[in-house]
Design a protein around this motif. Structure first.
Motif, short mmCIF file in Angstrom:
data_model
loop_
_atom_site.label_atom_id
_atom_site.label_comp_id
_atom_site.label_asym_id
_atom_site.label_seq_id
_atom_site.Cartn_x
_atom_site.Cartn_y
_atom_site.Cartn_z
N VAL A 186 105.24 27.69 52.57
CA VAL A 186 104.62 29.00 52.83
C VAL A 186 103.30 29.30 52.69
O VAL A 186 102.69 28.78 51.73
CB VAL A 186 105.61 30.33 52.42
N LYS A 187 102.58 30.21 53.43
CA LYS A 187 101.26 30.87 52.85
C LYS A 187 101.47 32.08 52.36
O LYS A 187 102.00 32.88 53.32
CB LYS A 187 100.31 30.67 54.15
N VAL A 188 100.84 32.47 51.23
CA VAL A 188 101.17 33.71 50.65
C VAL A 188 99.99 34.61 51.46
O VAL A 188 98.85 34.42 51.66
CB VAL A 188 100.87 33.83 49.41
N SER A 208 105.24 36.07 52.68
CA SER A 208 104.51 34.92 53.29
C SER A 208 104.85 34.64 54.89
O SER A 208 105.71 35.42 55.51
CB SER A 208 104.86 33.77 52.45
N GLN A 209 104.20 33.75 55.35
CA GLN A 209 104.56 32.99 56.50
C GLN A 209 104.78 31.60 56.48
O GLN A 209 104.24 30.84 55.62
CB GLN A 209 103.31 33.26 57.62
N ALA A 254 97.09 35.60 47.13
CA ALA A 254 96.87 35.47 48.55
C ALA A 254 96.15 34.35 48.94
O ALA A 254 95.31 34.11 48.33
CB ALA A 254 96.29 36.87 49.06
N TRP A 257 99.24 28.23 49.17
CA TRP A 257 100.39 27.66 49.87
C TRP A 257 101.37 27.41 48.70
O TRP A 257 101.18 26.74 47.74
CB TRP A 257 99.70 26.39 50.65
#
Length: 87
Positions: free
Chosen positions: A17-19, A34-35, A65, A68
């Motif tokens: 995930v990416k914050v 996250s995404q 933010a 990863w």
């Protein structure tokens, strides 16, 4: 840069995930939005966000933010319906 994964336990989902943003971070733990991303950085679903809750006993560094993370846990899906009745 991919941060170390949280402790792996059998039978759980593992995702990268990416914050997007950090909701709260204190001495007990962190909650962040996250995404899911692929290893090359491509966002897998732009309309889906994951909320990650982690306790600080599992973390060694602060979450910010743009980072990863490879996270492990049970993914629970919830539908969001706004006040107009749209998903």
């Amino acid at each position: 840069m991919v941060m170390p994964s949280l402790l792996y336990r059998a039978g759980r989902d593992v995702v990268l995930v990416k914050v997007i943003d950090v909701r709260t971070q204190n001495k007990s733990g962190v909650i962040f939005r996250s995404q899911r991303v692929a290893m090359d950085g491509e966002i897998l679903d732009t309309h889906e966000a994951l909320i990650v809750r982690a306790y600080f006993r599992d973390l060694a560094v602060p979450v910010m933010a743009g980072q990863w993370w490879k996270v492990t846990g049970n993914i629970v899906r919830r539908k969001f319906i706004n006040h107009h009745g749209f998903e």
